[in-house]
Design an enzyme around this catalytic site. Structure first.
Site, mmCIF file in Angstrom:
data_model
loop_
_atom_site.group_PDB
_atom_site.id
_atom_site.type_symbol
_atom_site.label_atom_id
_atom_site.label_comp_id
_atom_site.label_asym_id
_atom_site.label_seq_id
_atom_site.Cartn_x
_atom_site.Cartn_y
_atom_site.Cartn_z
ATOM 1 N N HIS A 16 0.854 -1.190 0.000
ATOM 2 C CA HIS A 16 0.000 0.000 0.000
ATOM 3 C C HIS A 16 0.892 1.243 0.000
ATOM 4 O O HIS A 16 1.236 1.782 1.039
ATOM 5 C CB HIS A 16 -0.922 -0.009 1.220
ATOM 6 C CG HIS A 16 -2.010 1.013 1.178
ATOM 7 N ND1 HIS A 16 -3.357 0.685 1.246
ATOM 8 C CD2 HIS A 16 -1.984 2.361 1.067
ATOM 9 C CE1 HIS A 16 -4.084 1.789 1.202
ATOM 10 N NE2 HIS A 16 -3.258 2.830 1.090
ATOM 11 N N HIS A 18 1.296 4.818 -2.371
ATOM 12 C CA HIS A 18 0.764 5.632 -3.464
ATOM 13 C C HIS A 18 1.894 6.282 -4.254
ATOM 14 O O HIS A 18 2.781 6.915 -3.679
ATOM 15 C CB HIS A 18 -0.174 6.707 -2.918
ATOM 16 C CG HIS A 18 -1.457 6.175 -2.374
ATOM 17 N ND1 HIS A 18 -2.599 6.066 -3.140
ATOM 18 C CD2 HIS A 18 -1.775 5.694 -1.149
ATOM 19 C CE1 HIS A 18 -3.579 5.554 -2.401
ATOM 20 N NE2 HIS A 18 -3.101 5.316 -1.187
ATOM 21 N N ASP A 20 1.777 8.872 -6.181
ATOM 22 C CA ASP A 20 1.752 10.330 -6.051
ATOM 23 C C ASP A 20 1.974 10.790 -4.616
ATOM 24 O O ASP A 20 1.952 11.997 -4.347
ATOM 25 C CB ASP A 20 0.437 10.906 -6.604
ATOM 26 C CG ASP A 20 -0.797 10.201 -6.073
ATOM 27 O OD1 ASP A 20 -0.660 9.122 -5.474
ATOM 28 O OD2 ASP A 20 -1.912 10.725 -6.259
ATOM 29 N N GLY A 177 -9.629 7.660 -1.980
ATOM 30 C CA GLY A 177 -10.266 8.961 -1.828
ATOM 31 C C GLY A 177 -11.076 9.040 -0.552
ATOM 32 O O GLY A 177 -11.134 8.078 0.225
ATOM 33 N N HIS A 204 -9.815 0.939 -0.341
ATOM 34 C CA HIS A 204 -9.642 1.698 0.890
ATOM 35 C C HIS A 204 -10.961 1.672 1.667
ATOM 36 O O HIS A 204 -12.002 2.102 1.154
ATOM 37 C CB HIS A 204 -9.310 3.160 0.588
ATOM 38 C CG HIS A 204 -7.913 3.403 0.123
ATOM 39 N ND1 HIS A 204 -7.400 2.880 -1.033
ATOM 40 C CD2 HIS A 204 -6.911 4.146 0.689
ATOM 41 C CE1 HIS A 204 -6.142 3.291 -1.184
ATOM 42 N NE2 HIS A 204 -5.824 4.053 -0.144
ATOM 43 N N GLU A 207 -11.049 3.344 7.364
ATOM 44 C CA GLU A 207 -10.072 4.324 7.862
ATOM 45 C C GLU A 207 -10.815 5.536 8.413
ATOM 46 O O GLU A 207 -10.858 5.757 9.608
ATOM 47 C CB GLU A 207 -9.101 4.740 6.755
ATOM 48 C CG GLU A 207 -8.050 5.738 7.222
ATOM 49 C CD GLU A 207 -7.245 6.339 6.077
ATOM 50 O OE1 GLU A 207 -6.182 6.916 6.366
ATOM 51 O OE2 GLU A 207 -7.684 6.260 4.909
ATOM 52 N N ASP A 295 1.808 3.987 2.950
ATOM 53 C CA ASP A 295 0.760 4.825 2.384
ATOM 54 C C ASP A 295 1.380 5.902 1.498
ATOM 55 O O ASP A 295 1.349 5.784 0.278
ATOM 56 C CB ASP A 295 -0.114 5.441 3.472
ATOM 57 C CG ASP A 295 -1.477 5.860 2.971
ATOM 58 O OD1 ASP A 295 -1.832 5.500 1.840
ATOM 59 O OD2 ASP A 295 -2.212 6.531 3.719
#
Length: 357
Positions: A16, A18, A20, A177, A204, A207, A295
């Site tokens: 996991h 990202h 970006d 998102g 996701h 959370e 993350d």
């Protein structure tokens, strides 16, 4: 060696992370000028400080605003290819032997790239990074996970490109998102298309929202893994000597559904006040298949070594536990069966000298 040094040299698996959310600050500086992108700081250290401070807000929605900056310099083939290659090298230098780069292609079309152009750029960058790692004596396998983004108009475009490139670096699909107010189920047609093509899916959930988002991800969307999933703790009674699992937690434990836990990121978005109160240890003791992840390495100013070390400090873990978390992740990798066996038996297990059966 110190425990941190042992963790750093041990093979690790990143599920996991990202794309970006892991840019090098210097790369942002290099790309922003030619792209005419204004920045909140003008040195690499200043940018790193800004991202960390901005993300450490206690709110997932606020945390996500930092991506406005990174996305602004990820709109061309060359920039995406460079960033993907650096993603691989940064992971390899931290001892990661398998990494999945998740990202939302729909956010990278502002300058005229098609979805397929963007996926090809990341494909080529991952290949560049793996080749550079090999030239330095490092072994790493890197794949990409294509993300549907809550809040965007649901289409099947991402599923179609994921299926088209499934044998060219695409490992599966994701949905990310803001959770609150944005159901992951709006992309059900896309998920169904991917699932019918025997693709793998992570979502996701659990959370910023509770058990219902986890149930939706599992039972409506068909997720094979849960991104974060820490709110599953709401369905576990830890008051006695033995954890008592509710219906959802029991389902997740019984089917060995992996939880992609991101400790530092969770603290920054308000899941827990500090690491000692993070639900990771309770989930682990309750029998969940927990995995450790970064993350967003830029926003959390972290590495997988650091995440493992923080958990070890907070809960008294040793290398046997680190081995267990890494095996959990390797078993949960979105890889074909034969490649997964190679990952486990040739890359991960030889790096651990402890018995964590």
């Amino acid at each position: 060696m110190s425990l941190t040094d042992q963790i750093r040299t041990a093979p690790k698996v990143a599920l996991h992370d990202h794309l970006d959310g892991g840019l090098r600050p210097q790369t942002i500086l290099d790309l922003a000028g030619p792209a005419g992108v204004p920045l909140p700081a003008h040195t690499a250290d200043g940018l790193a400080d800004w991202f960390f401070a901005q993300a450490d807000s206690g709110s997932l929605a606020s945390y996500l605003t930092t991506f406005d900056v990174t996305l602004s310099v990820m709109q061309t083939y060359d920039s995406l290819r460079r960033i993907a290659a650096e993603f691989v090298m940064d992971q390899a230098l931290d001892g990661v032997v398998y990494a999945e780069a998740r990202w939302a292609p729909a956010q990278h079309t502002r300058a005229g790239l098609s979805l397929e152009d963007a996926v090809r750029a990341v494909r080529d960058g991952l290949a560049d990074g793996m080749e550079e790692a090999r030239s330095q004596g490092l072994v790493i396998v890197a794949r990409q996970v294509l993300t549907e983004l809550r809040g965007l108009e649901p289409t099947t475009d991402i599923a179609e490109v994921a299926i088209a490139y499934r044998d060219a670096s695409v490992a599966g699909m994701d949905c990310a998102g803001p959770e609150l107010g944005f159901s992951s189920a709006v992309f059900i047609e896309s998920y169904q298309m991917a699932l019918k093509a025997n693709m793998l899916l992570t979502i996701h959930a659990g959370e910023a929202d509770g058990l219902s988002s986890i149930q939706e991800a599992l039972h409506v969307c068909g997720a094979h893994r849960i991104g974060h999933g820490v709110r599953l703790i709401d369905d576990i009674d830890m008051s006695g000597a033995t954890p008592v699992l509710g219906r959802v937690a029991s389902y997740v434990a019984t089917l060995r559904i992996p939880l992609e836990v991101c400790p530092t990121s969770n603290l920054m978005t308000g899941v827990a006040p500090d690491m000692a109160h993070h639900p990771f240890d309770a989930l682990y003791r309750a029998g969940m298949r927990v995995t450790v992840n970064c993350d967003n390495r830029l926003m959390s100013r972290t590495t997988l070594t650091r995440e493992m070390s923080l958990l070890a400090d907070a809960f008294g873990y040793g290398m046997a536990d680190v081995r267990r978390f890494t095996l959990n992740a390797a078993k949960s990798a979105f890889l074909p069966w034969d490649e997964k066996q190679w990952l486990i038996h040739d890359l991960v297990l030889p790096g651990y000298a402890v018995d964590a059966s």
